[in-house]
Each structure stands twice: as structure tokens, then as C-alpha cells.
Design a protein around this motif. Structure first.
Motif, PDB file in Angstrom:
ATOM      1  N   VAL A 295       0.849  -1.193   0.000  1.00  0.00           N
ATOM      2  CA  VAL A 295       0.000   0.000   0.000  1.00  0.00           C
ATOM      3  C   VAL A 295       0.883   1.242   0.000  1.00  0.00           C
ATOM      4  N   THR A 296       0.476   2.241  -0.752  1.00  0.00           N
ATOM      5  CA  THR A 296       1.144   3.544  -0.689  1.00  0.00           C
ATOM      6  C   THR A 296       0.089   4.642  -0.594  1.00  0.00           C
ATOM      7  N   THR A 297       0.529   5.800  -0.121  1.00  0.00           N
ATOM      8  CA  THR A 297      -0.294   6.992  -0.183  1.00  0.00           C
ATOM      9  C   THR A 297      -0.721   7.245  -1.632  1.00  0.00           C
ATOM     10  N   PRO A 298      -1.955   7.682  -1.893  1.00  0.00           N
ATOM     11  CA  PRO A 298      -2.920   8.260  -0.977  1.00  0.00           C
ATOM     12  C   PRO A 298      -3.846   7.281  -0.268  1.00  0.00           C
ATOM     13  N   ASP A 299      -3.758   5.961  -0.545  1.00  0.00           N
ATOM     14  CA  ASP A 299      -4.577   5.031   0.217  1.00  0.00           C
ATOM     15  C   ASP A 299      -4.147   5.042   1.673  1.00  0.00           C
ATOM     16  N   LEU A 300      -5.046   4.619   2.551  1.00  0.00           N
ATOM     17  CA  LEU A 300      -4.859   4.813   3.979  1.00  0.00           C
ATOM     18  C   LEU A 300      -4.315   3.565   4.657  1.00  0.00           C
ATOM     19  N   ILE A 301      -3.360   3.782   5.554  1.00  0.00           N
ATOM     20  CA  ILE A 301      -2.780   2.722   6.383  1.00  0.00           C
ATOM     21  C   ILE A 301      -2.953   3.162   7.835  1.00  0.00           C
ATOM     22  N   THR A 302      -3.521   2.314   8.651  1.00  0.00           N
ATOM     23  CA  THR A 302      -3.680   2.667  10.067  1.00  0.00           C
ATOM     24  C   THR A 302      -3.320   1.477  10.937  1.00  0.00           C
ATOM     25  N   LEU A 303      -2.853   1.751  12.150  1.00  0.00           N
ATOM     26  CA  LEU A 303      -2.482   0.705  13.101  1.00  0.00           C
ATOM     27  C   LEU A 303      -3.452   0.709  14.273  1.00  0.00           C
ATOM     28  N   LEU A 304      -3.936  -0.477  14.638  1.00  0.00           N
ATOM     29  CA  LEU A 304      -4.813  -0.641  15.782  1.00  0.00           C
ATOM     30  C   LEU A 304      -4.208  -1.646  16.751  1.00  0.00           C
ATOM     31  N   GLU A 305      -4.339  -1.388  18.045  1.00  0.00           N
ATOM     32  CA  GLU A 305      -3.931  -2.385  19.028  1.00  0.00           C
ATOM     33  C   GLU A 305      -4.758  -3.648  18.800  1.00  0.00           C
ATOM     34  N   ALA A 306      -4.090  -4.797  18.777  1.00  0.00           N
ATOM     35  CA  ALA A 306      -4.744  -6.040  18.383  1.00  0.00           C
ATOM     36  C   ALA A 306      -5.913  -6.405  19.282  1.00  0.00           C
ATOM     37  N   GLU A 307      -5.806  -6.142  20.575  1.00  0.00           N
ATOM     38  CA  GLU A 307      -6.864  -6.542  21.509  1.00  0.00           C
ATOM     39  C   GLU A 307      -7.933  -5.463  21.665  1.00  0.00           C
ATOM     40  N   SER A 308      -7.520  -4.219  21.905  1.00  0.00           N
ATOM     41  CA  SER A 308      -8.480  -3.145  22.209  1.00  0.00           C
ATOM     42  C   SER A 308      -9.040  -2.470  20.971  1.00  0.00           C
ATOM     43  N   GLY A 309      -8.293  -2.524  19.866  1.00  0.00           N
ATOM     44  CA  GLY A 309      -8.698  -1.797  18.667  1.00  0.00           C
ATOM     45  C   GLY A 309      -8.353  -0.334  18.705  1.00  0.00           C
TER      46      GLY A 309
END
Length: 359
Positions: A295-309
């Protein structure tokens, strides 16, 4: 004017969380912006959220935001009145009353800072922004694609300084404002990109503040029901989980008013034995798995904590955090040749052409 909804102080919890999800790792610490907005609403009253379509064509609309490296913003908190100083000074320069406030970017601190001005001024806040996410540079807004000038712009800092810029292009606005922000201590508050209601109806990425609220609420409700919060966000955004792993190495430094760096991860569970890499400049710009660009910009990449989200910003990344990486398609306004030239991977120095991400 028809009001979509009225935003109270408690609503900022969900909006800040959703803003951090859309912020793709950047946009500043949502906690800082949330506190500023809550304080303003408790002091001045709730904020009226309106659809851009409700604005008269001759309305004057002004976005506001915070500029600088996210790592600096968490350590150098605003005094609280800098945004209103910038807003009122720009109003004086324009020689007429501003009719509505707009969000510069739907990410982190800047998804909530416009609520400060809307509450203090009593003006409606448009449900939308200029990115549909967060980007690191001032010219990287859909307003630029529609010919809106970033200037006149007013920048204010926590010491009481203010600066007015009038530039030949939005790219020059970024260069000069970035230099001023560095001198102001690494962060500044600003008002810019004034536009008519008619232009706003074409240029604004619509509905992003409502989406932020819905994402935050979905995360909260799913946790309360003991469901999988990451799955809830994936479903709402039409996203795809592209990795599940632990942070093993983070190279992060503040350079030229940006937080730049690389984060590397080792896979766990279904991704055990695989590697993952993120490049960022305030925001996550490119993701690689096992050495292959996903994936590259401009598409979106986000990180979430695996348990809490819970969303994790680039400046909050720490060794050992167990995270899931999500990717989802960008707003269509960015998928034109002009949009890709402004925010695509080659602009940031990556030797790769943009390929749309398919969730």
C-alpha cells in the motif's frame, strides 16, 4: 440552516478516537485536541455540525488546524486561545464576518481543534475536511485541487507571536509556514484556505466528522459487547487487515518540522514468520510485507492495538506493541493525475508508481 447534530463535550471522546483511525498515524495526539475542544465546549456551549450543502454559495468558510511535528505537539501544549487569535486576525484581513468553520484534516488533533473555534465563535462547523485522512504538508488538501489559495494565512504560537503569509502558491505557503513553525518551537496554530460556500461544496471531503464519531462509537460499543473491535472497524471502512505483529524496531526523528522514520514488525499468529515495514512522515505513507510493497499513499494505512482496537499514532509506536495494520482506499478526489502528483508516493521520494489498493 439545518443542523445535522449538536456536538457536546462527551461526544469528543468518540470523534477523537475516530480521527486517530482516519489520521493514518499522524495529525498529532488526539488526546490533546480532545481536551482543548472539550474545554471550549464546556465554556462556550455545544457545536452545531452542518452539511456543506446547507451553506449559502456566498458564505465565507475558513478551515483551522495545528501545524508541526506530532512529537512536539504532545510536549508543547497550546495555551488555548491561539486558534481563535488566528481565526479573528484572518477575519479582519478578509474584511468580513466568517460564516462557518471547517476542518483542515480528519486526523488526530486536527479532527478536534476546529471544535475549539466553532464553540468559541458560535459558528457552525462543516461536517467534512480537506483530506479524508491526514497528510504532512499544508498544500496537500483537496482545496488545492480546486484552485483555492492557502493565503492569506495567519499563524499564531503559544508565546503570543502571529505571522501573516501571502504567497505565490500553496507549495510556497508550506515552505514558509514550515520554517516559521520550526522557529515557533515546532508547532503553530493557523487559519487559512478561506473559500466561498459554492467552492466548499465542490472541494470538501464530506461527512468525515460524522464518520469519526461513528468509528469511535463502534469501537466503544463492540468492546462493551465483548466483540472484536478490529473487525468492527474493518467492516465500517471496507478495510483489510494486511498484517498482525509486534513492533520490533522504530527509527523516528524530528527533521524539518516533521516526524520521519521507519517501523518494523515481526508477525504473530497467522503472520508468524513474516515481516512488515512502515515508512512515515508524520503519517504512514508506505507499507511493505516480506519486502513487497502492499500500500502507498494516498490510500490509507492505520495501526490498531490487536486486543483493544485503539488506534496507534506514529509518535506513540513503542517496542513490543502488538498491532494489526489495516489498509483501505482513499477518497476518489485524490485519484486524479493532479491528486497523485500532490500526495502520491513519488512526491515523498519513493521510486514506485501508485497502484490502487483493493480491499
Amino acid at each position: 440552516m439545518k443542523i445535522l447534530r449538536t456536538i457536546h463535550a462527551d461526544d469528543l471522546e468518540d470523534i477523537a478516537t475516530g480521527g486517530a483511525i482516519l489520521g493514518t498515524g499522524g495529525g498529532g495526539d488526539p488526546y490533546v485536541g480532545k481536551l482543548m475542544a472539550q474545554q471550549a465546549i464546556r465554556k462556550h456551549g455545544p457545536v452545531k455540525l452542518v452539511d456543506v450543502a446547507e451553506l449559502p454559495d456566498d458564505a465565507l468558510v475558513v478551515p483551522v488546524c495545528m501545524m508541526g511535528a506530532p512529537t512536539v505537539m504532545t510536549e508543547k501544549l497550546p495555551q488555548g486561545d491561539e486558534l481563535m487569535n488566528a481565526f479573528r486576525q484572518l477575519e479582519q484581513l478578509l474584511g468580513r464576518k466568517i460564516d462557518a468553520v471547517l476542518c483542515g484534516e480528519a486526523g488526530g488533533v486536527n479532527s478536534t481543534t476546529p471544535f475549539v473555534v466553532a464553540a468559541a465563535s458560535g459558528l457552525p462547523l462543516v461536517d467534512g475536511d480537506g483530506m479524508g485522512r491526514a497528510y504532512p504538508e499544508l498544500q496537500m488538501v483537496t482545496f488545492t485541487l480546486h484552485g483555492v489559495s492557502a493565503t492569506p494565512m495567519v499563524l499564531c504560537d503559544d508565546k503570543g507571536n502571529s505571522l501573516v503569509l501571502d504567497t505565490v502558491s500553496n507549495a510556497w505557503t508550506e515552505r514558509l509556514a514550515r520554517a516559521a513553525t520550526v522557529e515557533m518551537g515546532g508547532s503553530a496554530l493557523l487559519a487559512f484556505y478561506s473559500m466561498s460556500g459554492a467552492v466548499a461544496k465542490k472541494a470538501v471531503v464530506r461527512g468525515t466528522l460524522s464518520l469519526c464519531a461513528e468509528l469511535g462509537r463502534a469501537l466503544r460499543d463492540t468492546r462493551h459487547a465483548h466483540g472484536d473491535p478490529v473487525d468492527a472497524i474493518v467492516g465500517m471502512l471496507g478495510a483489510k487487515v494486511i498484517f498482525h505483529g509486534r513492533a520490533k524496531d522504530i527509527d523516528r526523528r524530528t527533521v524539518g518540522g516533521f516526524a520521519r522514520g521507519t517501523a518494523r514488525f515481526d508477525g504473530v499468529d497467522e503472520w508468524k514468520g513474516h515481516s512488515f515495514k512502515l515508512d512515515f512522515q508524520n503519517e504512514f505513507l508506505m507499507a511493505e510485507r516480506d519486502g513487497k510493497i502492499l500500500v502507498t499513499t494516498p490510500d490509507l494505512i492505520t495501526l490498531l492495538e490487536a486486543e483493544s482496537g485503539n488506534p496507534v499514532t506514529a509518535d506513540a509506536l513503542r517496542y513490543g506493541l502488538r498491532l494489526k495494520a489495516l489498509a483501505f482506499p482513499s477518497n476518489p478526489q485524490w485519484l486524479t493525475p493532479e491528486g497523485i502528483a500532490l500526495v502520491g508516493p513519488r512526491y515523498f521520494g519513493y521510486d514506485v508508481d501508485y497502484t490502487p489498493f483493493a480491499a
